[in-house]
Design a protein around this motif. Structure first.
Motif, PDB file in Angstrom:
ATOM      1  N   SER A 168       9.310  58.600 128.256  1.00  0.00           N
ATOM      2  CA  SER A 168       8.965  57.299 127.691  1.00  0.00           C
ATOM      3  C   SER A 168       9.679  57.088 126.369  1.00  0.00           C
ATOM      4  CB  SER A 168       7.452  57.200 127.466  1.00  0.00           C
ATOM      5  OG  SER A 168       6.739  57.396 128.668  1.00  0.00           O
ATOM      6  N   LEU A 169       9.932  55.809 126.064  1.00  0.00           N
ATOM      7  CA  LEU A 169      10.591  55.426 124.819  1.00  0.00           C
ATOM      8  C   LEU A 169       9.843  54.270 124.167  1.00  0.00           C
ATOM      9  CD1 LEU A 169      14.289  55.201 126.114  1.00  0.00           C
ATOM     10  CD2 LEU A 169      13.252  57.155 124.947  1.00  0.00           C
ATOM     11  N   ALA A 170       9.878  54.253 122.848  1.00  0.00           N
ATOM     12  CA  ALA A 170       9.315  53.128 122.104  1.00  0.00           C
ATOM     13  C   ALA A 170      10.206  52.838 120.903  1.00  0.00           C
ATOM     14  CB  ALA A 170       7.892  53.434 121.649  1.00  0.00           C
ATOM     15  N   LEU A 171      10.408  51.562 120.612  1.00  0.00           N
ATOM     16  CA  LEU A 171      11.242  51.118 119.488  1.00  0.00           C
ATOM     17  C   LEU A 171      10.359  50.348 118.517  1.00  0.00           C
ATOM     18  CD1 LEU A 171      14.088  50.490 118.192  1.00  0.00           C
ATOM     19  CD2 LEU A 171      14.116  48.448 119.654  1.00  0.00           C
ATOM     20  N   ASN A 172      10.397  50.723 117.236  1.00  0.00           N
ATOM     21  CA  ASN A 172       9.583  49.985 116.274  1.00  0.00           C
ATOM     22  C   ASN A 172      10.394  48.930 115.533  1.00  0.00           C
ATOM     23  OD1 ASN A 172      10.923  51.260 114.127  1.00  0.00           O
ATOM     24  ND2 ASN A 172       9.253  52.672 113.673  1.00  0.00           N
ATOM     25  N   SER A 173       9.726  48.169 114.696  1.00  0.00           N
ATOM     26  CA  SER A 173      10.353  47.032 114.014  1.00  0.00           C
ATOM     27  C   SER A 173      11.371  47.458 112.971  1.00  0.00           C
ATOM     28  CB  SER A 173       9.277  46.154 113.366  1.00  0.00           C
ATOM     29  OG  SER A 173       8.512  46.907 112.437  1.00  0.00           O
ATOM     30  N   TYR A 174      11.420  48.749 112.649  1.00  0.00           N
ATOM     31  CA  TYR A 174      12.385  49.264 111.671  1.00  0.00           C
ATOM     32  C   TYR A 174      13.637  49.819 112.343  1.00  0.00           C
ATOM     33  CZ  TYR A 174       8.083  49.083 108.956  1.00  0.00           C
ATOM     34  OH  TYR A 174       6.905  48.657 108.373  1.00  0.00           O
ATOM     35  N   GLY A 175      13.716  49.721 113.676  1.00  0.00           N
ATOM     36  CA  GLY A 175      14.870  50.230 114.398  1.00  0.00           C
ATOM     37  C   GLY A 175      14.798  51.708 114.700  1.00  0.00           C
ATOM     38  N   GLU A 176      13.591  52.289 114.583  1.00  0.00           N
ATOM     39  CA  GLU A 176      13.393  53.712 114.876  1.00  0.00           C
ATOM     40  C   GLU A 176      12.932  53.877 116.325  1.00  0.00           C
ATOM     41  OE1 GLU A 176      11.888  55.217 110.483  1.00  0.00           O
ATOM     42  OE2 GLU A 176      10.453  54.309 111.858  1.00  0.00           O
ATOM     43  N   VAL A 177      13.405  54.941 116.965  1.00  0.00           N
ATOM     44  CA  VAL A 177      13.076  55.209 118.362  1.00  0.00           C
ATOM     45  C   VAL A 177      12.190  56.447 118.465  1.00  0.00           C
ATOM     46  CG1 VAL A 177      13.985  55.732 120.660  1.00  0.00           C
ATOM     47  CG2 VAL A 177      15.231  54.171 119.146  1.00  0.00           C
ATOM     48  N   PHE A 178      11.143  56.338 119.277  1.00  0.00           N
ATOM     49  CA  PHE A 178      10.256  57.456 119.568  1.00  0.00           C
ATOM     50  C   PHE A 178      10.382  57.794 121.045  1.00  0.00           C
ATOM     51  CE2 PHE A 178       8.719  55.354 115.850  1.00  0.00           C
ATOM     52  CZ  PHE A 178       8.216  56.354 115.036  1.00  0.00           C
ATOM     53  N   ALA A 179      10.410  59.077 121.355  1.00  0.00           N
ATOM     54  CA  ALA A 179      10.595  59.522 122.740  1.00  0.00           C
ATOM     55  C   ALA A 179       9.631  60.646 123.053  1.00  0.00           C
ATOM     56  CB  ALA A 179      12.041  59.982 122.960  1.00  0.00           C
ATOM     57  N   TRP A 180       9.176  60.702 124.302  1.00  0.00           N
ATOM     58  CA  TRP A 180       8.271  61.776 124.723  1.00  0.00           C
ATOM     59  C   TRP A 180       8.286  61.883 126.248  1.00  0.00           C
ATOM     60  CZ3 TRP A 180       6.961  56.986 123.006  1.00  0.00           C
ATOM     61  CH2 TRP A 180       6.103  56.210 123.791  1.00  0.00           C
ATOM     62  N   GLY A 181       7.755  62.996 126.738  1.00  0.00           N
ATOM     63  CA  GLY A 181       7.718  63.226 128.179  1.00  0.00           C
ATOM     64  C   GLY A 181       8.735  64.263 128.614  1.00  0.00           C
TER      65      GLY A 181
END
Length: 297
Positions: free
Chosen positions: A130-143
């Protein structure tokens, strides 16, 4: 979800109601519908709840409150991410690789908040990551991370969101089955993860666990990943594809894999592109839709 109340119910049916007038974010309640023996020949009860929804008898229905509602839904087919209009993320489904982001590997059949995430503007799902992008342009990944698709320099799966440690400001995210594609705010693409059929570009046909800058001298405005291929749209309207070509999804006239971007210039004035699992789509400014790839149905 608000005004959860029963305004009518078919004669002969009864309902156990345990719902407040309004559900807050991630709050739930249940309506249990049953029927009397003499009504068993009827198909189901009709309950009026906001809109007239039909419910089967002898069943339990769970309503989940989602605050301001969801703006984006991403699903791999086995797990799902829900992005609310307030920037929160919920998840449910299979979780064997930690793809739900709840610090466990327990499957869930109801929505659960991914507590460590906030200010999220986009989400994406791979087959089991899974991926998520926040309003600051940072990416979070997991799984799942067996192919390095989390871009953390390892091949170890993670069951909670991890921020990708780089100085890039990302504008959009996309995910294939076992790889990840990022587009930064300058129109440059980056790939990571599985690369056996060329989906990472740059003539790479091996897996990579760190981000690879796609060597393409074009400003990209949109990118979308299929199961094992990628389609991208340049600012000048040119379409680029690479990766698996088994089903013709690259649009280059054959079924070979490509590890370097192929420019498709026969479709003009393209404003939108999208990749299905093994298909590709392009929409032009005058509303025409072009599609190519797997066509078995």
């Amino acid at each position: 979800v608000s005004n959860i109340s029963i305004s009518s119910i078919s004669n002969g049916y009864s309902v156990d109601e345990n719902c407040p007038a309004t559900l807050d974010f991630n709050q739930s309640c249940e309506l249990n519908v049953t029927f009397t023996p003499e009504r068993q020949g009827y198909a189901g009860a009709i309950l009026s709840i906001d809109t007239n929804d039909s419910f089967e008898n002898n069943s339990s229905y769970r309503f989940i409150g989602y605050g301001d509602g969801f703006g984006t839904i991403a699903s791999s087919g086995s797990h799902t991410l829900l992005l609310s209009t307030t920037g929160n993320v919920n998840s449910f489904g299979l979780n064997s690789s930690g793809q739900l982001g709840d610090s466990t590997t327990r499957d869930r059949n109801s929505s659960l908040a991914v507590d460590s995430l906030s200010d999220i503007v986009d989400v994406a799902t791979g087959l089991a990551h899974s991926l998520a992008l926040n309003s600051y342009g940072e990416v979070f990944a997991w799984g799942a991370n067996a192919n390095g698709q989390l871009a953390d320099g390892t091949i170890v799966s993670k069951n909670a969101p991890q921020k990708m440690l780089n100085s890039l400001q990302i504008g959009s995210i996309s995910s294939g089955d076992h790889f990840t594609v990022l587009l930064d705010s300058n129109g440059t693409m980056y790939t990571v993860g599985a690369g056996s059929v060329g989906q990472l570009a740059n003539s790479i046909i091996t897996d990579k666990n760190t981000l690879q800058k796609v060597n393409l001298d074009k400003t990209i405005v949109q990118v979308s990943a299929g199961a094992s291929h990628v389609i991208a749209l340049a600012q000048d309207g040119t379409i680029y594809t690479w990766g698996s070509g088994t089903n013709g999804q690259l649009g280059d006239g054959n079924s070979a894999n490509q590890s370097t971007p192929f420019a498709r210039s026969d479709i003009e004035n393209v404003v939108y592109v999208n990749a299905g699992l093994d298909t590709s789509y392009a929409v032009t400014a005058d509303g025409k839709l072009f599609s190519w790839g797997l066509n078995d149905r």
